[in-house]
Scaffold this motif. Structure first.
Motif, PDB file in Angstrom:
ATOM      1  N   UNK A 200      35.426  38.756  47.045  1.00  0.00           N
ATOM      2  CA  UNK A 200      34.203  38.167  46.503  1.00  0.00           C
ATOM      3  C   UNK A 200      34.316  37.884  45.020  1.00  0.00           C
ATOM      4  N   UNK A 201      34.988  38.770  44.313  1.00  0.00           N
ATOM      5  CA  UNK A 201      35.189  38.589  42.877  1.00  0.00           C
ATOM      6  C   UNK A 201      36.002  37.331  42.609  1.00  0.00           C
ATOM      7  N   UNK A 202      37.075  37.138  43.374  1.00  0.00           N
ATOM      8  CA  UNK A 202      37.883  35.931  43.170  1.00  0.00           C
ATOM      9  C   UNK A 202      37.113  34.663  43.543  1.00  0.00           C
ATOM     10  N   UNK A 203      36.329  34.747  44.629  1.00  0.00           N
ATOM     11  CA  UNK A 203      35.542  33.575  45.041  1.00  0.00           C
ATOM     12  C   UNK A 203      34.537  33.190  43.970  1.00  0.00           C
ATOM     13  N   UNK A 204      33.962  34.176  43.301  1.00  0.00           N
ATOM     14  CA  UNK A 204      32.979  33.906  42.253  1.00  0.00           C
ATOM     15  C   UNK A 204      33.632  33.342  40.995  1.00  0.00           C
ATOM     16  N   UNK A 205      34.773  33.905  40.622  1.00  0.00           N
ATOM     17  CA  UNK A 205      35.463  33.438  39.411  1.00  0.00           C
ATOM     18  C   UNK A 205      36.021  32.037  39.578  1.00  0.00           C
ATOM     19  N   UNK A 206      36.421  31.684  40.793  1.00  0.00           N
ATOM     20  CA  UNK A 206      36.943  30.341  41.060  1.00  0.00           C
ATOM     21  C   UNK A 206      38.332  30.121  40.476  1.00  0.00           C
ATOM     22  N   UNK A 207      38.804  28.921  40.598  1.00  0.00           N
ATOM     23  CA  UNK A 207      40.166  28.579  40.187  1.00  0.00           C
ATOM     24  C   UNK A 207      40.304  28.399  38.673  1.00  0.00           C
ATOM     25  N   UNK A 208      39.183  28.332  37.969  1.00  0.00           N
ATOM     26  CA  UNK A 208      39.259  28.103  36.520  1.00  0.00           C
ATOM     27  C   UNK A 208      39.361  29.408  35.722  1.00  0.00           C
ATOM     28  N   UNK A 209      39.428  30.521  36.425  1.00  0.00           N
ATOM     29  CA  UNK A 209      39.603  31.817  35.786  1.00  0.00           C
ATOM     30  C   UNK A 209      40.698  32.574  36.529  1.00  0.00           C
TER      31      UNK A 209
END
Length: 559
Positions: free
Chosen positions: A107-116
């Motif tokens: 969930x953390x990665x999904x929220x941060x997205x590819x730009x982080x």
């Protein structure tokens, strides 16, 4: 060929594991944009500041955080601003495992997205000190989704508390150009998160995520439960249900079952509500009513005798892991031992067990020394074990269930010679910590990860992700860590920690148990809840104690 298929099932590729990775996990609608894609949210302060009885002292210790956050609760709103980009975020597990941890990372990665960039820390807080960081890939997340355990990152119980350790964390953060750190852990770990947030302010954001199967990290209506509790209690309830079904089949055994849960009795209460055993001991009730050990034993013996006279020679007793810390006879002794072990830690290490016993007996007050000497040798030994890094007695290693069996057997012989009593003891603990998460825990943790990521993108620090109103679509919140901290006695001195949430005897969940226990002890009214379901009719069942205490109309979670 079958052998080829069987080889493909190795290393986490069983039929179940392959299918569970495909499971759609419910998320709060607020996290969906107009196209239905996952999108971070922003936050607004809401309501009165949170705080404990020690709020003034806490504000002095955490001056920067309290000044910046005002101890205000945050509530999510739809994101109208462009979220931060280019952030480097590290995530770690701290403390014991709990089902669903991998979904927090997802969930953390999904929220941060590819730009982080999301980095993992291997080996918990010690891994952070050692700089054991690595980049988490999309392929990693795909493999981890909806699976149990903490094996992807690993964990440990190191407490970061010395000036040298804090300085080392700052050095590691600078070297890896970290903008934020996410700590997934229980009450002690989130206390550590608060300390790090204060020390690293304003350079590195620190966000906590509530994890513990013990259920002792709760904040009323704002945080109904920590993750991992639902899965663990469902696993334990299945095992207890199996034993309950066995007792009238074999018709001759009593089973004394200790359940993991550290100090609080939330796990024992939940499992009892799911299975309806003959006896369920609740530590907090024993403390509140000042029930001494001899009275507990007397009640157990009389229940065995009453059931036997009805032709029922079997039963199950549920025992909370931390029971011994709540029995009035033992409380003073344990406090004295904790102080003594804290003050004499260095000298105790060089003493044999016999020498430790002699020293303790000589230095305790007369009444406490008499109590210590009266205990069985194996229990004396357990009480002299080293404390953990947070100053806690390692209650999982104390054979409370064995003590209760021995004393109950002796009491039965005194008051009803000839009454048959055959008993087996069990301890269910590690069985429940790393199972594949229930659908509730899988969804809950993924949403907590989305909240943690959103807080980072909204440039918040010193908060713990929280989700409430679990039966009504979910309410996305962030709790100021400093608003949860109070002062407790640890290691022989006062320390600032997040308070453990104990079972309240005034709670609806406990009151239901209290109202039904006489009927449960009088005859077999047990139920077998069966295995946890991910696709079946019981898949969306909330913990019974959570539903009762939150005033929900039914047991279904709805996100």
């Amino acid at each position: 060929m079958l052998t080829s298929e069987l080889k493909k099932m190795e290393q986490g590729n069983s039929i179940f594991e392959r299918e569970v990775r495909k499971l759609d996990v419910p998320i709060c609608q607020l996290f969906r944009d107009k196209q239905g894609r996952i999108a971070p949210v922003a936050f607004n302060p809401e309501g009165k500041p949170l705080g404990t009885k020690d709020a003034k002292q806490v504000a002095l210790e955490f001056n920067q955080l309290v000044t910046a956050n005002g101890n205000k609760l945050l509530r999510a709103r739809r994101q109208n601003l462009n979220p931060a980009v280019g952030k480097r975020v590290a995530v770690l597990f701290s403390g014991g495992p709990a089902a669903g941890g991998h979904n927090v990372v997802a969930g953390l990665q999904a929220s941060l997205g590819k730009q982080n960039t999301l980095l993992g820390v291997r080996g918990g807080p010690q891994g952070l000190l050692d700089g054991q960081l690595f980049a988490i890939s999309g392929k990693d997340i795909k493999r981890l989704l909806n699976t149990g355990g903490f094996d992807f990152l690993g964990s440990d119980r190191t407490k970061i508390k010395s000036p040298e350790q804090f300085a080392q964390v700052r050095k590691v953060c600078a070297k890896n150009k970290l903008n934020a750190l996410v700590i997934i852990g229980g009450d002690d770990s989130n206390t550590n998160a608060a300390l790090l947030a204060e020390y690293l302010y304003p350079d590195v954001q620190v966000i906590g995520v509530p994890k513990t199967i013990d259920g002792d990290l709760q904040v009323g209506q704002y945080l109904p439960i920590s993750f991992g509790f639902d899965t663990a209690t469902k696993i334990y309830a299945e095992l207890v249900g199996n034993i309950l079904q066995d007792t009238p089949s074999s018709r001759k055994y009593w089973h004394f079952i200790k359940l993991m849960g550290r100090a609080a009795s939330h796990v024992a209460l939940e499992v009892a509500l799911q299975t309806r055993p003959a006896i369920a001991l609740i530590s907090e009730e024993i403390a509140a009513r000042k029930i001494p050990l001899r009275q507990i034993i007397d009640s157990l013996a009389k229940t065995v005798i009453r059931r036997c006279r009805k032709g029922i020679r079997h039963g199950v007793v549920i025992i909370p892991e931390g029971l011994i810390e709540f029995i009035p006879d033992m409380v003073g002794l344990l406090k004295a031992l904790n102080e003594m072990l804290a003050q004499r830690a260095a000298s105790f290490k060089n003493l044999s067990l016999a020498e430790r016993r002699a020293l303790v007996a000589a230095e305790l007050a007369a009444e406490q020394a008499a109590l210590f000497k009266s205990l069985p040798g194996y229990l004396q030994e357990m009480l002299l074990l080293d404390r953990d890094a947070h100053g806690n007695l390692q209650v999982s290693q104390i054979p409370t269930e064995r003590l209760l069996i021995d004393m109950t057997a002796a009491r039965i012989k005194e008051i009803s010679p000839g009454t048959p009593f055959a008993a087996n003891n069990h301890f269910f603990g590690y069985e429940g910590r790393c199972g594949a998460p229930s659908l509730f825990d899988a969804a809950y943790t993924f949403n907590l990860g989305l909240i943690a990521g959103s807080l980072i993108l909204d440039n918040r620090t010193g908060y713990m992700a929280a989700l409430s109103e679990l039966s009504r679509g979910g309410k996305i919140l962030a709790l100021p860590l400093t608003g949860l901290i109070n002062i407790e006695r640890r290691h022989g001195k006062d320390e600032m920690v997040i308070a453990k949430a104990l079972v309240r005897t005034s709670s609806p969940a406990f009151k239901f148990l209290a109202a039904r226990r006489k009927a449960w002890s009088g005859s077999d009214l047990f139920t077998s809840p069966g295995p946890r379901q991910l696709w079946g009719p019981a898949a969306r069942q909330l913990p019974i104690s959570v539903a009762l205490n939150q005033g929900y109309a039914d047991l279904s979670f709805k996100l």
